[in-house]
Structures are given as C-alpha cells and as structure tokens.
Design an enzyme around this catalytic site. Sequence first.
Site, mmCIF file in Angstrom:
data_model
loop_
_atom_site.group_PDB
_atom_site.id
_atom_site.type_symbol
_atom_site.label_atom_id
_atom_site.label_comp_id
_atom_site.label_asym_id
_atom_site.label_seq_id
_atom_site.Cartn_x
_atom_site.Cartn_y
_atom_site.Cartn_z
ATOM 1 N N SER A 124 31.909 2.731 8.582
ATOM 2 C CA SER A 124 31.668 3.743 9.607
ATOM 3 C C SER A 124 32.763 3.736 10.660
ATOM 4 O O SER A 124 33.335 2.682 10.971
ATOM 5 C CB SER A 124 30.317 3.418 10.257
ATOM 6 O OG SER A 124 30.137 4.153 11.428
ATOM 7 N N TYR A 149 23.726 -2.875 14.190
ATOM 8 C CA TYR A 149 24.057 -2.028 13.032
ATOM 9 C C TYR A 149 25.573 -1.938 12.850
ATOM 10 O O TYR A 149 26.103 -2.180 11.768
ATOM 11 C CB TYR A 149 23.449 -0.617 13.184
ATOM 12 C CG TYR A 149 24.082 0.351 12.208
ATOM 13 C CD1 TYR A 149 23.782 0.277 10.849
ATOM 14 C CD2 TYR A 149 25.047 1.279 12.622
ATOM 15 C CE1 TYR A 149 24.414 1.124 9.938
ATOM 16 C CE2 TYR A 149 25.678 2.122 11.718
ATOM 17 C CZ TYR A 149 25.357 2.046 10.379
ATOM 18 O OH TYR A 149 25.995 2.856 9.478
ATOM 19 N N LYS A 153 28.546 -3.374 9.785
ATOM 20 C CA LYS A 153 29.641 -2.678 9.092
ATOM 21 C C LYS A 153 30.939 -3.466 9.249
ATOM 22 O O LYS A 153 31.701 -3.613 8.297
ATOM 23 C CB LYS A 153 29.793 -1.250 9.634
ATOM 24 C CG LYS A 153 28.620 -0.354 9.302
ATOM 25 C CD LYS A 153 28.461 -0.163 7.796
ATOM 26 C CE LYS A 153 27.140 0.424 7.390
ATOM 27 N NZ LYS A 153 26.842 0.375 5.974
HETATM 28 P P1 NAD Z 1 19.774 6.578 4.166
HETATM 29 O O1 NAD Z 1 18.853 5.710 4.932
HETATM 30 O O2 NAD Z 1 19.411 8.006 4.009
HETATM 31 O O3 NAD Z 1 20.077 5.970 2.719
HETATM 32 C C1 NAD Z 1 20.060 4.599 2.463
HETATM 33 C C2 NAD Z 1 19.191 4.383 1.243
HETATM 34 O O4 NAD Z 1 19.209 2.974 0.935
HETATM 35 C C3 NAD Z 1 17.742 4.782 1.446
HETATM 36 O O5 NAD Z 1 17.304 5.583 0.365
HETATM 37 C C4 NAD Z 1 16.982 3.453 1.494
HETATM 38 O O6 NAD Z 1 15.671 3.570 0.968
HETATM 39 C C5 NAD Z 1 17.885 2.563 0.654
HETATM 40 N N1 NAD Z 1 17.823 1.136 0.977
HETATM 41 C C6 NAD Z 1 17.857 0.546 2.201
HETATM 42 N N2 NAD Z 1 17.787 -0.793 2.074
HETATM 43 C C7 NAD Z 1 17.716 -1.057 0.733
HETATM 44 C C8 NAD Z 1 17.617 -2.234 -0.031
HETATM 45 N N3 NAD Z 1 17.547 -3.434 0.532
HETATM 46 N N4 NAD Z 1 17.574 -2.133 -1.376
HETATM 47 C C9 NAD Z 1 17.625 -0.903 -1.991
HETATM 48 N N5 NAD Z 1 17.694 0.239 -1.306
HETATM 49 C C10 NAD Z 1 17.739 0.175 0.039
HETATM 50 O O7 NAD Z 1 21.230 6.451 4.870
HETATM 51 P P2 NAD Z 1 22.535 7.310 4.641
HETATM 52 O O8 NAD Z 1 22.740 8.154 5.845
HETATM 53 O O9 NAD Z 1 22.494 7.936 3.303
HETATM 54 O O10 NAD Z 1 23.614 6.172 4.697
HETATM 55 C C11 NAD Z 1 24.101 5.550 3.508
HETATM 56 C C12 NAD Z 1 25.100 4.471 3.896
HETATM 57 O O11 NAD Z 1 26.159 5.070 4.654
HETATM 58 C C13 NAD Z 1 24.537 3.364 4.775
HETATM 59 O O12 NAD Z 1 25.123 2.168 4.397
HETATM 60 C C14 NAD Z 1 24.971 3.773 6.166
HETATM 61 O O13 NAD Z 1 25.081 2.667 7.022
HETATM 62 C C15 NAD Z 1 26.328 4.367 5.873
HETATM 63 N N6 NAD Z 1 26.787 5.312 6.902
HETATM 64 C C16 NAD Z 1 25.994 6.373 7.230
HETATM 65 C C17 NAD Z 1 26.420 7.256 8.221
HETATM 66 C C18 NAD Z 1 25.550 8.405 8.636
HETATM 67 O O14 NAD Z 1 25.795 8.975 9.707
HETATM 68 N N7 NAD Z 1 24.560 8.815 7.853
HETATM 69 C C19 NAD Z 1 27.655 7.069 8.847
HETATM 70 C C20 NAD Z 1 28.449 5.968 8.465
HETATM 71 C C21 NAD Z 1 28.007 5.095 7.477
HETATM 72 C C1 WQD Z 2 26.873 12.854 18.235
HETATM 73 C C2 WQD Z 2 27.098 13.429 19.625
HETATM 74 C C3 WQD Z 2 25.849 12.312 21.353
HETATM 75 C C4 WQD Z 2 21.904 13.509 19.966
HETATM 76 C C5 WQD Z 2 26.119 7.757 15.203
HETATM 77 C C6 WQD Z 2 25.987 6.258 15.005
HETATM 78 C C7 WQD Z 2 27.218 5.689 14.367
HETATM 79 C C8 WQD Z 2 27.566 6.425 13.084
HETATM 80 C C9 WQD Z 2 27.642 7.895 13.300
HETATM 81 C C10 WQD Z 2 26.623 5.367 11.127
HETATM 82 C C11 WQD Z 2 27.224 12.349 20.696
HETATM 83 C C12 WQD Z 2 25.397 13.746 21.207
HETATM 84 C C13 WQD Z 2 23.271 13.323 20.088
HETATM 85 C C14 WQD Z 2 21.226 14.324 20.896
HETATM 86 C C15 WQD Z 2 23.311 14.718 22.014
HETATM 87 N N1 WQD Z 2 26.561 6.241 12.051
HETATM 88 N N2 WQD Z 2 23.949 13.923 21.113
HETATM 89 N N3 WQD Z 2 21.969 14.892 21.897
HETATM 90 O O1 WQD Z 2 26.998 9.007 18.368
HETATM 91 O O2 WQD Z 2 28.773 9.653 16.774
HETATM 92 O O3 WQD Z 2 27.151 8.001 16.105
HETATM 93 O O4 WQD Z 2 26.433 8.352 13.934
HETATM 94 O O5 WQD Z 2 27.450 4.541 10.927
HETATM 95 O O6 WQD Z 2 26.977 4.340 14.136
HETATM 96 O O7 WQD Z 2 25.786 5.680 16.288
HETATM 97 O O8 WQD Z 2 26.456 10.435 16.361
HETATM 98 O O9 WQD Z 2 24.861 12.263 15.974
HETATM 99 O O10 WQD Z 2 24.143 10.306 17.403
HETATM 100 O O11 WQD Z 2 25.802 11.925 18.294
HETATM 101 O O12 WQD Z 2 23.924 15.252 22.947
HETATM 102 O O13 WQD Z 2 20.016 14.494 20.865
HETATM 103 O O14 WQD Z 2 25.945 14.196 19.989
HETATM 104 O O15 WQD Z 2 25.896 11.933 22.704
HETATM 105 O O16 WQD Z 2 28.155 12.797 21.618
HETATM 106 P P1 WQD Z 2 27.361 9.260 16.984
HETATM 107 P P2 WQD Z 2 25.211 11.224 16.949
#
Ligand code: NAD
Ligand code: WQD
Length: 340
Positions: A124, A149, A153
């Site tokens: 991330s 969290y 990462k």
């Molecule tokens: P999500 O929660 O929708 O998907 C994760 C999936 O993993 C879920 O279906 C959950 O049931 C499964 N899971 C969790 N723990 C598990 C375990 N121990 N064994 C098997 N399955 C398990 O999340 P997402 O948004 O699809 O994110 C996927 C990955 O990407 C994560 O590692 C997350 O940290 C990373 N990521 C997400 C974002 C984002 O904004 N969505 C941003 C950066 C990184």
């Molecule tokens: C985006 C912008 C808020 C909600 C998160 C995780 C980070 C990564 C990416 C996984 C910001 C603003 C939000 C609301 C708002 N995920 N906001 N009102 O902050 O970039 O990061 O997602 O790895 O770990 O922290 O994303 O969607 O929460 O916010 O004004 O109700 O929207 O302040 O500027 P962010 P976000």
Amino acid sequence: MKVLVTGGLGYIGSHVTTLLLSSGYAVVCLDNLDNSSEDVLERIKAISGKSPEFKAVDVRDKIALQQVFTMHGPFDGIIHFAAYKAVEESIKKPLKYYENNITGLINILSCASVTNTPFIFSSSCTVYGQAKELPIDESAPLQPAVSPYGNTKKMGEEIIRDTCQSSKGFKAILLRYFNPIGAHPSGKIGEKPKGVPQNLVPYLTQTVAGIRPILNVFGNQYDTPDGTCIRDYIHVMDLAQAHIDSLVYLLKDMNVESCEVFNVGTGNGVSVLELIIAFERATGLKVPYTISAPRAGDTVSAYASTKKITHTMKWKPKYTLEEALLSAWKWEQQLISKSK
Ligand code: NAD
Ligand code: WQD
C-alpha cells in the site's frame, strides 16, 4: 497456467480472479470468508463464464495451506490478498492485525519459497506516509506507519525481501496500491464494506443512496489548491490488470530482480472536492456534503509516479475517474436492490 489467489473473494481479489479467468488462467481461490461471501463465486462465473476452484481455507492454518499446495499445486504464480485492512480497527486491535496479516503471510511464503513460485503481494502507498516529494516514486523513503495495519504492510514487504534474498530462484513483486475505487463495469462485483465505511467512495455512494445522511469532508484548510486532501484514485479493473501484467513479467522476464516494488496508481492527484464534482458529473446526482474536522493521521497529499510500472510492464490505466465513480455507483445500486 494455474494461479493461487488468497483472499480471492474479497474486493480486489474478486476482480483479479475474474480477470484471470477471462484471460484464460485457471484459478485456485482461497478465502476464509471473514470479509466476503460465497455468492461472489456465482457472480465471478456470471461475468467470466468460468469458476475458480474455491477452498474455504484460512491462510493462518499452515497444514490446510500445505494441503492446497499438495492437492492443487504446482502453481505458476501466487497472488496474496488475504489480510485485514480496516485502519481504525487495527489501532484498537493491533494483535488481531499482526496475527492475521503477518502469520498468514509467513505461512504462504513458506509454501511459495520452497516451490519457487512467483509471488505478488498487496502492499500500500500507506508505507510512504506524507512523502516530501510528489509524485511519489518507488525510491521515496518510507515513513513510520500511522497504524498497525500500515505497519503490517511495511513488515510484510521486509519479510518478503528477506525471503527472496535467502531463497535463490524465488521472486516476488510488491505492488503498492494507491486508492483503489470502483467496481466491475457489470456492477456484479464490488466493494462491500462491513458497517460504516471508512473510505471516501463507499461513504459517498452510501450517502447518495440515502443510507448515510451526509458526507463529511475531513478538513478544507490543508495546504492544497482547494484545501482538501489529495489522493490518487485508481479503478479496481486497472489495478486488477496490473496483477496480471506483474505475473506475466515475473514469468517471462529473466532479468527480474528477486524482489521488485511497483506503484500502482494513475499519477493524478485528485482532491476530495474534485472527486465529489467528478461523481456529480458522471452520474448527474447531487452529493450532500459538509466540511467537518480533519481526520487524525490523514496524509495531506499522495499520488504516484507510475513511470516504473509503465516503462517496465507497459501497464497503463485505461479508465477515467468518472468511469470509476460511475461503476462504484452502479455497484451501490445493485447492493440496494439486493437488500430490498
Ligand atoms: P477485502 O477485505 O475485501 O479482501 C480480503 C479478503 O481476504 C476477504 O475476502 C477476506 O475474507 C479474506 N481473508 C482475510 N483474512 C484471511 C485469512 N486469514 N485467510 C483467508 N482469507 C482471508 O480487502 P481488499 O480491499 O480486497 O484488499 C485486498 C488486499 O489489498 C489486502 O491485503 C489489503 O491490505 C490490500 N490493500 C487494499 C487497499 C484498499 O484500499 N482496498 C489498498 C492497499 C492495499
Ligand atoms: C481518502 C480521502 C480523507 C472519508 C486509506 C487507508 C490506507 C490505504 C488506502 C490500504 C482522505 C477523505 C474520507 C470520508 C473524507 N488502504 N475522506 N470523508 O486516507 O488515502 O487511505 O486507503 O492500504 O491504508 O488508510 O483513503 O478513502 O479513507 O480517504 O473526507 O468520509 O477522503 O480525509 O483525504 P486514505 P480514504
């Protein structure tokens, strides 16, 4: 070609599984269904015309995981999504996050590294914190994590790097996602937040749908052109394609370093107010919002330099912000009609 996808029924995993199947890969999909449900399988099939082989396995269960490798392997690649991702919850329950995200990673890595299976990790942009220079490229220094969290990462990246160094022939790609948004254009799969959404786009679509009374814009006095925070919002379909391109790169290019990092974003910085306007333009609907207090720990501005992934893999985002927001709205409408 057979790919193992952990967390394959979650938000990003379901899009990657769908795209892999549509692109001709066979997929073995693991998920413990903690943040997803089995009906996603039918939806994946409805889109791609194919089904992954699904195993309800928890990646913390080392024996069950080894059985997957014995019974369903060998795999040509592994894409590891399974993790918890709620930032606020991780501050309240850090051990839950370290236990799942780190134990799960160690277990899958021990299977991947002994079999030298190419490995792709969901990292991330949170690892950069507030970068001094924008756009952020992969060489930017990492900052102390603002949440457990985020720390999983950073730690995850280091664990993978050490494993690559010690296991000759084992290669990994760390994809640092910026802000994934949107849904499959069919509206059949998307992000289903548990409880009150923490991320901007699902909160916005729930507000427009009338589930939430108003969208709180967290602060408008930041040092940005309109005072609201800037992010790099990437369509989940473009993000999904970056995983497939990473896999192709790992499999084809003999010059791949043992552990390489790539940003996945659009390269465009978009403020919260700009995103609201883009949503209104794309859908013709009004977003009820108010300016509220800044959110603790928020980064002011973060957007990616995408030079490395574009140059190395020829990957480029195809979707516009408006298309991403329209797909998020289509998905929200589908969720509402299903709940009626
Ligand atoms: P999500 O929660 O929708 O998907 C994760 C999936 O993993 C879920 O279906 C959950 O049931 C499964 N899971 C969790 N723990 C598990 C375990 N121990 N064994 C098997 N399955 C398990 O999340 P997402 O948004 O699809 O994110 C996927 C990955 O990407 C994560 O590692 C997350 O940290 C990373 N990521 C997400 C974002 C984002 O904004 N969505 C941003 C950066 C990184
Ligand atoms: C985006 C912008 C808020 C909600 C998160 C995780 C980070 C990564 C990416 C996984 C910001 C603003 C939000 C609301 C708002 N995920 N906001 N009102 O902050 O970039 O990061 O997602 O790895 O770990 O922290 O994303 O969607 O929460 O916010 O004004 O109700 O929207 O302040 O500027 P962010 P976000």
